[in-house]
Design a protein around this motif. Structure first.
Motif, PDB file in Angstrom:
ATOM      1  N   SER A   1      -5.473   0.545  -3.381  1.00  0.00           N
ATOM      2  CA  SER A   1      -6.370  -0.476  -3.304  1.00  0.00           C
ATOM      3  C   SER A   1      -6.205  -1.963  -3.268  1.00  0.00           C
ATOM      4  N   VAL A   2      -6.642  -2.400  -2.240  1.00  0.00           N
ATOM      5  CA  VAL A   2      -6.942  -3.551  -1.324  1.00  0.00           C
ATOM      6  C   VAL A   2      -8.143  -4.349  -1.796  1.00  0.00           C
ATOM      7  N   GLY A   3      -8.392  -5.762  -1.812  1.00  0.00           N
ATOM      8  CA  GLY A   3     -10.177  -6.357  -2.412  1.00  0.00           C
ATOM      9  C   GLY A   3     -10.985  -5.412  -2.665  1.00  0.00           C
ATOM     10  N   GLY A   4     -10.680  -4.191  -3.730  1.00  0.00           N
ATOM     11  CA  GLY A   4     -11.164  -2.747  -5.089  1.00  0.00           C
ATOM     12  C   GLY A   4     -11.505  -1.696  -3.905  1.00  0.00           C
TER      13      GLY A   4
ATOM     14  N   ASP B   1      -3.983  -7.361  -0.338  1.00  0.00           N
ATOM     15  CA  ASP B   1      -5.094  -7.371  -1.021  1.00  0.00           C
ATOM     16  C   ASP B   1      -5.400  -8.925  -1.567  1.00  0.00           C
ATOM     17  N   ALA B   2      -4.498 -10.072  -1.706  1.00  0.00           N
ATOM     18  CA  ALA B   2      -4.789 -11.327  -1.474  1.00  0.00           C
ATOM     19  C   ALA B   2      -5.892 -11.675  -0.401  1.00  0.00           C
TER      20      ALA B   2
ATOM     21  N   LEU C   1      -8.502 -10.171   1.492  1.00  0.00           N
ATOM     22  CA  LEU C   1      -9.557  -9.293   0.985  1.00  0.00           C
ATOM     23  C   LEU C   1     -10.206  -9.399  -0.436  1.00  0.00           C
ATOM     24  N   THR C   2      -9.506 -10.183  -1.463  1.00  0.00           N
ATOM     25  CA  THR C   2      -9.895 -10.584  -2.648  1.00  0.00           C
ATOM     26  C   THR C   2     -10.891 -12.143  -2.827  1.00  0.00           C
TER      27      THR C   2
ATOM     28  N   ARG D   1     -12.146 -15.800  -3.094  1.00  0.00           N
ATOM     29  CA  ARG D   1     -11.537 -16.218  -3.796  1.00  0.00           C
ATOM     30  C   ARG D   1     -12.157 -17.394  -4.881  1.00  0.00           C
TER      31      ARG D   1
ATOM     32  N   ARG E   1     -20.488 -10.488 -12.642  1.00  0.00           N
ATOM     33  CA  ARG E   1     -20.391  -9.730 -11.672  1.00  0.00           C
ATOM     34  C   ARG E   1     -20.991  -9.039 -10.583  1.00  0.00           C
TER      35      ARG E   1
END
Length: 398
Positions: free
Chosen positions: A26-29, A221-222, A224-225, A227, A315
């Motif tokens: 999983s990257v960025g969910g 992941d960082a 695509l997540t 901030r 959420r």
């Protein structure tokens, strides 16, 4: 011209570490593979996408591709990349596209512009690959690790995917390589070269990186997540009087007691205060605005529904709850023996680790209505993190 894409997703990706092949990390969910497939399926120039996978990953694959259009039934890959691409080409025989793109599953950052350039280059040249100029000096080394040469980097390119080819020519080149025993070719350009075809290089993209090592996955992941730089805190307060009953609801826990608490719902002062604290941090009204006591559907309702609603509102805004702090104010019942159970109840309702939930209790030294044992009060605070909003620029009034 009819264009199809082959996605090579049969590898084990052992260098990425972990229990899963890298394309299912999983990257960025979202999984790497889903992001890759979504990009290809979204391009209007691609009519169909053929995935080559490992049969052991069937359940992972089904989860990754759920809801995506243009996907053909997956086919099993071979012993190496070359064999897997050939399996994908054979699976497309009934469609017989004019152009075929071959793309690595582990390149989820492929852009729509790059896909368009690949299709155009494949149609024009029959064999075309994206490449980037090499900026580092490259050395040739021998078996002992000694430098044996320094190639001129002006003539070097770092090659990417998607690579674009005439479908008929690439299929024939793969069949010829297999018949001649030319195995272990690392990309489809090499297969075409071995069959005597010229391969054109077109402009690649620096962000179209291949995820190979754990650090690559962490960086992806960082990137695509979102901030969560908008840190907010809200507070809540609630009071309920004692009434007939044999227990009180506090923080989602039924605590045996000689009285109950009066209220339209289950009168859980702790959850009501926490709900208001979260809604306050969101600037989203209060519990009465969303669950008015005048509405009969909330008569006797359990308050975990209210708190779960507030958590879901966070959420829905792309945020997270960072911390909850609840203080219960009463002379009785004693809260201390139930503190950890209350924290566990709240944790389950909002999906927050117990380590981020504080529950305290105090008295008013027999002063006021709580001191006279007429009821229970609760104070709460909630800290949440939201994506930073871009505020409109202020304009001066003339």
């Amino acid at each position: 011209m009819l264009c199809a894409a082959i996605v090579v997703a049969a590898g084990r990706g052992s260098r990425a570490g972990g229990a899963l092949p890298k394309q299912y990390h999983s990257v960025g969910g979202q999984s790497v593979l889903r992001r890759t497939l979504a990009a290809l399926c979204a391009h209007p120039g691609i009519a169909a996408v053929q995935v080559v996978f490992h049969p052991d990953d069937a359940a992972l694959y089904e989860a990754a591709c759920a809801g995506l259009a243009k996907l053909r039934p997956p086919v099993a890959g071979g012993a190496d990349r070359q064999a897997s691409v050939q399996a994908g080409l054979e699976a497309l025989a009934d469609l017989a596209p004019d152009i075929v793109l071959v793309h690595d599953a582990a390149r989820p950052f492929v852009s729509q512009a790059l896909i368009a350039r690949a299709i155009a280059a494949g149609a024009e040249h029959g064999a075309a690959i994206p490449g980037l100029p090499v900026t580092d000096t490259v050395k040739s080394v021998d078996d002992a690790g000694l430098v044996s040469g320094t190639p001129d980097r002006a003539g070097l390119r770092a090659v990417q995917t998607p690579q674009a080819f005439s479908y008929d020519n690439l299929r024939a080149a793969h069949a010829a390589a297999l018949a001649a025993g030319r195995m272990g070719l690392t990309d489809d350009a090499a297969v075409m070269e071995s069959a005597g075809h010229n391969v054109q290089v077109f402009e690649g993209e620096a962000q179209n990186v291949k995820l190979t090592h754990p650090a690559d996955l962490a960086r992806a992941d960082a990137a695509l997540t979102p901030r969560l730089d908008d840190v907010r805190m809200g507070t809540g307060f609630d009071v309920h009087a004692f009434g007939p009953g044999d227990h009180v609801m506090l923080g989602g826990l039924a605590i045996p007691f000689s009285q109950g608490l009066d209220g339209h719902s289950d009168a859980d002062v702790g959850l009501h205060a926490l709900t208001d604290a979260i809604l306050g941090a969101l600037c989203d009204g209060d519990i009465g605005a969303h669950f008015p006591p005048s509405d009969p559907q909330w008569k006797g309702a359990t308050s975990d529904r209210f708190l779960a609603f507030a958590a879901e509102r966070v959420r829905a805004r792309g945020g997270v709850i960072a911390h909850l702090d609840l203080t219960l104010i009463c002379e009785a019942p004693k809260v201390g023996p139930h503190r950890d159970a209350i924290r566990a109840c709240i944790s389950e309702i909002v999906g927050l680790p117990v380590s981020r939930i504080s529950v305290k209790a105090t008295t008013t030294e027999r002063l006021g209505f709580t001191g006279r044992r007429e009821g229970i009060a609760a104070m709460a605070s909630a800290t949440i993190r939201l994506p930073e909003e871009t505020l409109p620029e202020e304009t001066e009034t003339p």
